[in-house]
Design an enzyme around this catalytic site. Sequence first.
Site, PDB file in Angstrom:
ATOM      1  N   HIS A   1       7.290  -8.036  -3.724  1.00  0.00           N
ATOM      2  CA  HIS A   1       5.852  -8.781  -4.014  1.00  0.00           C
ATOM      3  C   HIS A   1       6.175  -9.831  -5.294  1.00  0.00           C
ATOM      4  CE1 HIS A   1       4.003  -4.548  -3.561  1.00  0.00           C
ATOM      5  NE2 HIS A   1       5.128  -4.237  -3.529  1.00  0.00           N
TER       6      HIS A   1
ATOM      7  N   CYS B   1       5.396  -5.726   1.623  1.00  0.00           N
ATOM      8  CA  CYS B   1       5.918  -4.584   1.256  1.00  0.00           C
ATOM      9  C   CYS B   1       5.273  -3.645   2.214  1.00  0.00           C
ATOM     10  CB  CYS B   1       5.013  -4.185  -0.143  1.00  0.00           C
ATOM     11  SG  CYS B   1       5.817  -2.680  -0.289  1.00  0.00           S
ATOM     12  N   TYR B   2       3.642  -2.906   2.214  1.00  0.00           N
ATOM     13  CA  TYR B   2       3.717  -1.849   3.346  1.00  0.00           C
ATOM     14  C   TYR B   2       2.794  -3.874   4.721  1.00  0.00           C
ATOM     15  CZ  TYR B   2       0.234   0.305   5.883  1.00  0.00           C
ATOM     16  OH  TYR B   2       0.313   1.057   7.483  1.00  0.00           O
TER      17      TYR B   2
ATOM     18  N   LYS C   1     -11.293 -12.253 -16.427  1.00  0.00           N
ATOM     19  CA  LYS C   1     -12.262 -12.430 -17.215  1.00  0.00           C
ATOM     20  C   LYS C   1     -11.364 -14.279 -17.620  1.00  0.00           C
ATOM     21  CE  LYS C   1     -13.600 -10.776 -21.452  1.00  0.00           C
ATOM     22  NZ  LYS C   1     -14.541  -9.854 -20.792  1.00  0.00           N
TER      23      LYS C   1
ATOM     24  N   GLY D   1       0.795  -1.258  -0.146  1.00  0.00           N
ATOM     25  CA  GLY D   1      -0.107  -0.150   0.072  1.00  0.00           C
ATOM     26  C   GLY D   1       0.855   1.136  -0.256  1.00  0.00           C
TER      27      GLY D   1
ATOM     28  N   ASP E   1     -19.167 -12.070 -20.158  1.00  0.00           N
ATOM     29  CA  ASP E   1     -19.316 -11.563 -19.096  1.00  0.00           C
ATOM     30  C   ASP E   1     -20.829 -11.267 -18.938  1.00  0.00           C
ATOM     31  OD1 ASP E   1     -16.358 -10.430 -19.668  1.00  0.00           O
ATOM     32  OD2 ASP E   1     -16.868  -8.875 -18.581  1.00  0.00           O
TER      33      ASP E   1
ATOM     34  N   GLU F   1       3.360 -11.360  -6.190  1.00  0.00           N
ATOM     35  CA  GLU F   1       2.231 -11.170  -6.507  1.00  0.00           C
ATOM     36  C   GLU F   1       3.008 -11.376  -8.369  1.00  0.00           C
ATOM     37  OE1 GLU F   1       3.062 -10.067  -4.289  1.00  0.00           O
ATOM     38  OE2 GLU F   1       1.888  -7.433  -4.794  1.00  0.00           O
TER      39      GLU F   1
HETATM   40  N1  LIG Z   1     -25.570  -2.920 -24.599  1.00  0.00           N
HETATM   41  C1  LIG Z   1     -25.728  -3.432 -23.340  1.00  0.00           C
HETATM   42  N2  LIG Z   1     -27.251  -3.472 -23.358  1.00  0.00           N
HETATM   43  C2  LIG Z   1     -27.462  -4.119 -22.257  1.00  0.00           C
HETATM   44  N3  LIG Z   1     -26.367  -4.124 -21.383  1.00  0.00           N
HETATM   45  C3  LIG Z   1     -25.424  -3.681 -21.158  1.00  0.00           C
HETATM   46  C4  LIG Z   1     -25.059  -3.366 -22.261  1.00  0.00           C
HETATM   47  N4  LIG Z   1     -23.405  -3.272 -22.742  1.00  0.00           N
HETATM   48  C5  LIG Z   1     -23.666  -3.659 -21.150  1.00  0.00           C
HETATM   49  N5  LIG Z   1     -24.594  -3.816 -20.650  1.00  0.00           N
HETATM   50  C6  LIG Z   1     -24.232  -4.516 -19.295  1.00  0.00           C
HETATM   51  O1  LIG Z   1     -23.141  -3.724 -18.617  1.00  0.00           O
HETATM   52  C7  LIG Z   1     -22.166  -4.575 -18.336  1.00  0.00           C
HETATM   53  C8  LIG Z   1     -20.549  -4.500 -18.533  1.00  0.00           C
HETATM   54  O2  LIG Z   1     -20.240  -4.396 -19.903  1.00  0.00           O
HETATM   55  P1  LIG Z   1     -18.771  -5.255 -20.081  1.00  0.00           P
HETATM   56  O3  LIG Z   1     -18.624  -4.750 -21.869  1.00  0.00           O
HETATM   57  O4  LIG Z   1     -17.817  -5.187 -19.287  1.00  0.00           O
HETATM   58  O5  LIG Z   1     -19.230  -6.572 -20.448  1.00  0.00           O
HETATM   59  P2  LIG Z   1     -19.681  -7.502 -21.305  1.00  0.00           P
HETATM   60  O6  LIG Z   1     -20.110  -6.278 -22.301  1.00  0.00           O
HETATM   61  O7  LIG Z   1     -20.618  -8.907 -20.782  1.00  0.00           O
HETATM   62  O8  LIG Z   1     -18.391  -8.546 -21.573  1.00  0.00           O
HETATM   63  P3  LIG Z   1     -17.054  -8.132 -22.290  1.00  0.00           P
HETATM   64  O9  LIG Z   1     -16.175  -7.353 -21.569  1.00  0.00           O
HETATM   65  O10 LIG Z   1     -16.665  -9.684 -23.292  1.00  0.00           O
HETATM   66  O11 LIG Z   1     -18.097  -7.297 -23.501  1.00  0.00           O
HETATM   67  C9  LIG Z   1     -22.345  -5.991 -19.227  1.00  0.00           C
HETATM   68  O12 LIG Z   1     -22.564  -7.560 -18.813  1.00  0.00           O
HETATM   69  C10 LIG Z   1     -23.791  -5.801 -19.374  1.00  0.00           C
HETATM   70  O13 LIG Z   1     -24.889  -5.722 -17.739  1.00  0.00           O
HETATM   71  N1  LIG Z   2       4.636  -1.164  -2.337  1.00  0.00           N
HETATM   72  C1  LIG Z   2       4.443  -0.724  -0.644  1.00  0.00           C
HETATM   73  O1  LIG Z   2       3.678  -1.317  -0.524  1.00  0.00           O
HETATM   74  C2  LIG Z   2       5.344   0.827  -0.548  1.00  0.00           C
HETATM   75  C3  LIG Z   2       5.055   0.710   1.283  1.00  0.00           C
HETATM   76  C4  LIG Z   2       5.833   2.064   1.747  1.00  0.00           C
HETATM   77  N2  LIG Z   2       5.164   2.993   2.230  1.00  0.00           N
HETATM   78  C5  LIG Z   2       7.031   2.264   1.493  1.00  0.00           C
HETATM   79  O2  LIG Z   2       7.759   2.820   0.485  1.00  0.00           O
HETATM   80  O3  LIG Z   2       7.692   1.696   1.622  1.00  0.00           O
END
Ligand SMILES: Nc1ncnc2c1ncn2[C@@H]1O[C@H](COP(=O)(O)OP(=O)(O)OP(=O)(O)O)[C@@H](O)[C@H]1O
Ligand SMILES: NC(=O)CC[C@H](N)C(=O)O
Length: 507
Positions: free
Chosen positions: A166, A80-81, A363, A53, A222, A168
């Site tokens: 880190h 880290c933090y 995703k 953080g 999604d 991760e």
């Molecule tokens: N044209 C649309 N009509 C209805 N709902 C929508 C529309 N566009 C987006 N949404 C809503 O907003 C949400 C977020 O959109 P987002 O683009 O992140 O996801 P997605 O369209 O399901 O998938 P992708 O990221 O693959 O495009 C969707 O999951 C849907 O619920």
């Molecule tokens: N990335 C971090 O978690 C940084 C922690 C802390 N504040 C530092 O700068 O050392």
Amino acid sequence: MDKIVVLDFGSQYSHLICRRIREFSVYAELVPYDISYEELQKHNPKGIIFSGGPSSVYNSDAPVPENKIFEMNLPLLGICYGHQLIVNKYGGKVKRANKEYGSSLLTIDNDKDLLNGIGESVRAWMSHGDEAEEIPPGFQVIGHTESAKAAAIASSEKSVYGIQFHPEVVHTEQGTEILKNFVLKVCGAKQDWTMEGFIDSAVEKISKIEGNVLCGVSGGIDSTVAALLIHKAIGDRLKCVFVNNGLLRLNEETEIETMFKDNFNVNFTSINAVDKFLGKLKGVEDPEKKRKIVGEEFINVFTEFAEKNGPFKWLAQGTLYPDVIESGVSKGPADVIKSHHNVGGLPDWLNLEILEPLRELYKDEVRMIAKILEVPEKLFMRHPFPGPGLAVRIIGEVTPTKLQIAKVASKIVEDELVEAGIYGKVWQAYAAVGDDRAVGVVGDERRYGNIVMIRVVDSIDAMTADWTRLPHGLLEKMSNRITNEIEDVTWVTYTISSKPPATIEPQ
Ligand SMILES: Nc1ncnc2c1ncn2[C@@H]1O[C@H](COP(=O)(O)OP(=O)(O)OP(=O)(O)O)[C@@H](O)[C@H]1O
Ligand SMILES: NC(=O)CC[C@H](N)C(=O)O
Ligand SMILES: O=c1[nH]c(=O)c2[nH+]cn([C@@H]3O[C@H](COP(=O)(O)O)[C@@H](O)[C@H]3O)c2[nH]1
Ligand SMILES: [Mg+2]
């Protein structure tokens, strides 16, 4: 299911800790750092991780977790933090030091548990400006770098560990091994997080809800997967609504309707709201304003549909984890990057409850679920498309001319990638347009036309991305077709910025 809980102290990498752990089939969840002891107990974690953080533990406003959490006697890993927090808490000392960003060589001093089996030294990713000057009593140094003498510490007796680097991020060699040592060996967590398991428990949870569900579907992976899960749980109490907001890809409105009707046996309605959306966007140039307008208009359309076809109790969306994180409404003190329309744009007066079954997923995890649910490959290989659509790919005001340019040019880019067999290998591909113009010469005539920007990127989860090194011949073909087929365009550029520092969409 065994669970690791990660307390979020606001690092841009907090969610990545969960992601890396889930990759080896243990469920990990991010929670706010100030979660109460009672709430945390409900999670029944096998172990706790403190994320990094931006704060410094010696400042009076530094975020600290509830005291009782330390008394749970659970295995604890600070990163880290989080590491500095542990040093401070158990009686060591943290001070301002030389900034260390990037890769450092970590020498292993004790390979008994946390750093077991990773060799004598590894490259470890650092991002800090404070360091442990004195380690707490009962702890020992198990790894150091040239500048951080206590880069990894352990109190094996208490099962408490701290690492300054880190594990991760992919730049840390053997980072996953270190996390595995903590999660599997120290915490003894079972590797029982599977997508089949997720589907079963999501369906079970959803089947308990009362009332009807309205699900916004975009044709994207999604919302499609969200709708299918809900459908599995409550059948026809689910109604799917697709909104044509005028900001879709070329001819997408008809394609999506056909696809849904041909493949899924869910209740589906398509609503034409082109004039409403484009009317509200008239004259608006600011990116965040455009996002908010689109978000609000979606809710208006959904509410109107609900009033006529209801009653509905729930509004379902395909919101994913990265949408939540980047909107700054994640569970920690992170910065707002963009307001994703489906997260940041929800107004207070909305009287539908929100159902987001995929909110904790990435995703690629959603794609795995799509496969299990036998969603046709053509659908789940579609590139993501932002909810605010072309409003965020058109820089400045959304005008009919710019809309047409963005639609046709993007279609050319996508078609050429399909033709070249590259479409399925890249994360996203489109053409954006703004108000910048450049002079061209066509058939001996001067033309002052728009500049189109092609953007094609590789990514695994949209959190970071790199521009795709497309063959020059392919770029040439795209450019030629765009300038030949769209009269208003004179120049075509290729965007070569990665994320960070850029983002995938221009707005
Ligand atoms: N044209 C649309 N009509 C209805 N709902 C929508 C529309 N566009 C987006 N949404 C809503 O907003 C949400 C977020 O959109 P987002 O683009 O992140 O996801 P997605 O369209 O399901 O998938 P992708 O990221 O693959 O495009 C969707 O999951 C849907 O619920
Ligand atoms: N990335 C971090 O978690 C940084 C922690 C802390 N504040 C530092 O700068 O050392
Ligand atoms: O549901 C969404 N609502 C939005 O408001 C939104 N904005 C961007 N995107 C998609 O998210 C990914 C990351 O985009 P950025 O790098 O531009 O932030 C990319 O895949 C983008 O296409 C959105 N998705
Ligand atoms: Mg979409």
